[in-house]
Motif scaffolding. Structure first.
Motif, short mmCIF file in Angstrom:
data_model
loop_
_atom_site.label_atom_id
_atom_site.label_comp_id
_atom_site.label_asym_id
_atom_site.label_seq_id
_atom_site.Cartn_x
_atom_site.Cartn_y
_atom_site.Cartn_z
N TYR A 62 -52.29 33.51 -94.02
CA TYR A 62 -53.08 34.37 -94.27
C TYR A 62 -52.33 35.69 -94.96
N LEU A 63 -51.44 36.13 -94.06
CA LEU A 63 -50.59 37.09 -94.31
C LEU A 63 -49.74 36.98 -95.96
N SER A 64 -49.26 35.87 -96.00
CA SER A 64 -48.34 35.45 -97.03
C SER A 64 -49.17 35.44 -98.34
N TRP A 65 -50.72 35.18 -98.01
CA TRP A 65 -51.65 34.94 -99.20
C TRP A 65 -51.64 36.43 -99.68
N GLU A 66 -51.84 37.58 -98.88
CA GLU A 66 -51.98 38.85 -99.08
C GLU A 66 -50.64 39.38 -99.67
N ALA A 67 -49.73 38.71 -99.44
CA ALA A 67 -48.20 39.19 -99.94
C ALA A 67 -48.30 38.70 -101.67
N LEU A 68 -48.56 37.51 -101.61
CA LEU A 68 -48.26 36.58 -102.79
C LEU A 68 -49.25 37.18 -103.88
N CYS A 69 -50.59 37.47 -103.50
CA CYS A 69 -51.55 38.02 -104.30
C CYS A 69 -51.12 39.42 -104.92
N LYS A 70 -50.62 40.09 -103.95
CA LYS A 70 -50.21 41.56 -104.43
C LYS A 70 -48.90 41.59 -105.31
N PHE A 71 -48.00 40.62 -105.04
CA PHE A 71 -46.91 40.49 -105.92
C PHE A 71 -46.50 39.03 -105.91
N THR A 72 -46.17 38.28 -106.90
CA THR A 72 -45.76 36.92 -106.98
C THR A 72 -44.44 36.85 -107.69
N PRO A 73 -43.47 36.59 -106.85
CA PRO A 73 -42.07 36.45 -107.48
C PRO A 73 -41.75 35.11 -108.06
N LEU A 74 -40.47 34.81 -108.65
CA LEU A 74 -40.11 33.53 -108.92
C LEU A 74 -39.61 32.78 -107.82
N TYR A 75 -38.65 33.67 -106.91
CA TYR A 75 -38.04 33.09 -105.65
C TYR A 75 -38.95 33.84 -104.39
N TYR A 76 -39.23 32.81 -103.69
CA TYR A 76 -39.74 33.35 -102.37
C TYR A 76 -38.88 33.10 -101.23
N PHE A 88 -44.92 27.91 -92.33
CA PHE A 88 -46.06 27.73 -92.77
C PHE A 88 -46.73 28.09 -93.95
N THR A 89 -45.75 29.25 -94.42
CA THR A 89 -46.10 29.69 -95.79
C THR A 89 -45.60 29.12 -96.94
N TYR A 90 -44.77 28.40 -96.55
CA TYR A 90 -44.08 27.72 -97.61
C TYR A 90 -44.80 26.76 -98.72
N PRO A 91 -45.67 26.03 -98.41
CA PRO A 91 -46.59 25.20 -99.14
C PRO A 91 -47.21 26.36 -100.33
N LEU A 92 -47.99 27.62 -99.57
CA LEU A 92 -48.65 28.23 -100.29
C LEU A 92 -47.62 29.09 -101.28
N ALA A 93 -46.50 29.29 -101.07
CA ALA A 93 -45.56 29.99 -102.11
C ALA A 93 -45.35 28.85 -103.20
N ARG A 104 -40.09 29.30 -106.13
CA ARG A 104 -39.21 28.19 -105.43
C ARG A 104 -38.88 28.99 -104.09
N VAL A 105 -38.85 28.07 -103.03
CA VAL A 105 -38.81 28.67 -101.67
C VAL A 105 -37.39 28.43 -101.14
N ILE A 106 -36.96 29.66 -100.62
CA ILE A 106 -35.51 29.74 -99.89
C ILE A 106 -35.87 30.35 -98.42
N CYS A 107 -35.19 29.74 -97.57
CA CYS A 107 -35.36 30.27 -96.27
C CYS A 107 -34.24 30.50 -95.34
N TYR A 108 -33.99 31.31 -94.45
CA TYR A 108 -33.00 31.30 -93.35
C TYR A 108 -33.70 31.05 -92.13
N THR A 109 -33.46 30.18 -91.33
CA THR A 109 -33.97 29.74 -90.09
C THR A 109 -33.15 30.13 -88.98
#
Length: 303
Positions: A130-144, A152-157, A163-168
């Motif tokens: 839900y929080l990432s939905w707010e983020a992506l609706c406000k600003f949609t980048p090329l790289y997330y 759990f935000t990766y499929p939405l991105a 394109r999804v990058i992460c540091y776990t």
């Protein structure tokens, strides 16, 4: 039967209308997507290694691809480009080339532990969507770029065309957690009342097994995953099933304070207190800098 039929059609209409509205949001966001990198880091004043990784990653992007804008999604309402720039230098010694842009989030309560007294893990995970939905609706980048471990935000991105990058730093659920419940061990993630009940333990094993399956499913949506240790890498590879897209990148450590210490030592035996896990990458002889993150991003072929 007529009233029930009307009710069913009303529900179907409402669902279809919601889907159309969501599709419209996604379509507009994908169309207005900019060539930029957005960092999903709701807590930009948490300190520690997680925030250091954020600023080292921002600096790496600025050095490697200066034409890419760097945006930080944050739930800290007092955060500004200049204050974050100053914090990166004052708190971590990371000098950014220029201030990052900021997108403020106002639904951060949905990922706070206090919001979910029970089923905290799955509650926070769905709350992050839900929080990432707010983020992506406000600003949609090329790289997330997720630097806080909200898989759990990766499929939405991906739906938004990113394109999804992460540091776990640590998996949301590990195979060790399931083993402790199965063995009846009472620990931080398994209180005594559950550990002493065979029925409750079996229910929790089902819950953990289902959650680990979901975690693996969403984690596999990452295009590039960086992990902070051999332990995390082992668990993430088993859970996400994408070993070819997982790179081990040891946490960036500031050694400037160690370099000024005198070489002379007292003849007395020192007292050593270990307050964390003791592994080769934790000892200190494998310290990385921004360049290690930069190396992996180059292989990701940023424009």
């Amino acid at each position: 039967m007529a009233p029930y039929g009307i009710l069913i059609w009303a529900v179907i209409t409402a669902v279809l209308a919601s889907i159309l509205i969501l599709a419209s949001h996604v379509h507009n966001a994908r169309r207005n997507r900019t060539t930029s990198v957005a960092f999903f880091h709701p807590y930009t004043n948490d300190g520690g290694g997680g925030e250091r990784v954020l600023w080292c990653a921002v600096k790496a992007i600025q050095e490697e691809s200066p034409d890419l804008d760097c945006i930080v999604y944050t739930g800290d309402h007092d955060a500004s480009p200049d204050s974050l720039l100053a914090r990166a230098v004052d708190r971590f010694g990371v000098e950014l080339l220029h201030p990052p842009k900021v997108v403020h989030l106002y639904r951060r309560k949905w990922i706070e532990e206090s919001t979910y007294p029970r089923f905290t893990m799955i509650g926070q995970s769905f709350g992050s969507v839900y929080l990432s939905w707010e983020a992506l609706c406000k600003f949609t980048p090329l790289y997330y770029f997720d630097t806080s471990g909200y898989a759990f935000t990766y499929p939405l991105a991906r739906i938004f065309g990113c394109r999804v990058i992460c540091y776990t730093h640590y998996p949301t659920i590990s195979l060790d957690m399931i083993s402790r419940v199965r063995e009846g061990s009472s620990m931080y993630n398994n209180n005594a009342s559950i550990a002493q009940s065979n029925w409750l333990s079996q229910c929790k094993i089902v819950y953990y097994t289902f959650f680990s399956w979901m975690y693996g499913l969403v984690g596999s949506c990452a295009d590039l995953a960086m992990v902070n240790s051999s332990w995390t890498q082992s668990h993430i590879e088993k859970l996400w099933g994408i070993p070819d897209r997982i790179k081990r990148v040891y946490p960036p450590c500031d050694t400037s304070g160690l370099q000024v210490l005198p070489l002379e030592r007292s003849t007395e035996y020192p007292a050593i207190i270990s307050v964390a896990q003791f592994r080769p990458e934790k000892v200190g002889y494998k310290l990385i800098s921004t360049r290690h993150i930069l190396f992996n991003l180059r292989h990701f072929q940023l424009p």
